[in-house]
Write an enzyme that holds these catalytic residues in place. Structure first.
Site: not given
Ligand code: KIV
Length: 261
Positions: A42-43, A81, A110, A112, A178
């Site tokens: 989600d970056s 994500d 994934k 958080e 992270e």
């Molecule tokens: O969203 C993302 O790119 C991430 C990485 C920083 C691990 O979660």
């Protein structure tokens, strides 16, 4: 590559490589490498959409980008994500979000932070591999007061350590660590049977992840300490655009070989 291979890497003492990717054309390039995992992170809210953090990302946004990456790198292990709040609005809502990413072609998801163990276990027991993500969790941007290294004092380090144990117990097949001190990441990595993937967490994790735009040097104005730039993409791209603009304006492009007779 599947989750069994990923877990086996840790036992064999072999490192795991992961990179973010958000679009079809870039995925075609990753597809021709030995990269182990593609993260459609989600970056992308920041790198592709220009937001100041990842909070505005939605599950539909994530599914759209995931689908594009899957088309470019169909043989790769692709981690989708789960964006802000998707694991925090109850079981049905979480499962709907997971379903969207898996239907978009992700091999795993994934999320958080730490949520109710039963919720993670339900996703895992439904056949979806889950990766955790602790330490500096960008979706907690407002709660953390910005992007800040986590676990610097005893109490917060202990909390991160306990979170790692909880995620392993809940059935995660790996955990992203992270922005935390090297020693803490090493301790977590040694304590867990599942692999850790570090970003800004030093060399002792079982694998590393970097963001596409960072490792390729696409934004010279953004360079956190933990980023190693493997290429300076900004300058050649910038120069190519300047050359094209100039040639159009000077009537040089298109030369005869670029025209139909
Ligand atoms: O969203 C993302 O790119 C991430 C990485 C920083 C691990 O979660």
């Amino acid at each position: 590559m599947n989750i069994l291979d990923i877990i086996a890497r840790k036992k064999e003492g072999k490192k795991i490589s992961m990179v973010t990717c958000y679009d079809y054309t870039s995925a075609l390039i990753v597809a021709k490498t030995n990269m182990d995992i593609i993260l459609v992170g989600d970056s992308l809210g920041m790198t592709m959409q220009g937001y100041k953090n990842t909070v505005p990302c939605t599950i539909d946004m994530m599914a759209m980008y995931t689908h594009a990456v899957v088309k470019g790198a169909p043989e790769k292990f692709i981690l989708g994500d789960l964006p802000f709040l998707t694991m925090r609005k109850g079981l049905e809502s979480a499962m709907n979000a997971v379903e969207k990413l898996i239907h978009a072609g992700a091999n795993a998801v994934k999320f958080e932070g730490v949520v109710d163990e039963d919720l993670v276990r339900h996703v895992v027991n439904s056949g979806v591999p889950v990766m955790g993500h602790i330490g500096m969790t960008p979706q907690f941007f407002y709660q953390l007061g910005g992007f800040k290294v986590q676990g610097k004092d005893g109490a917060s380090a202990e909390k991160i350590l306990q979170d790692a144990i909880a995620l392993e117990k809940a059935g995660c097949f790996g955990i992203v660590l992270e922005c935390m001190p090297i020693g803490l990441a090493q301790k977590i990595t040694e304590m867990l049977d599942i692999p850790t993937i570090g970003i800004g967490a030093g060399p002792h994790t079982d694998g590393q992840v970097l963001i596409w735009q960072d490792l390729l040097g696409m934004n010279p104005d953004f360079k956190p300490k933990f980023v190693k730039t493997y290429f300076n993409a900004f300058d050649p791209i910038h120069n190519a655009l300047i050359a094209y603009d100039k040639e159009v304006k000077e009537g040089i492009f298109p030369e005869v070989q670029y025209a139909y007779k």
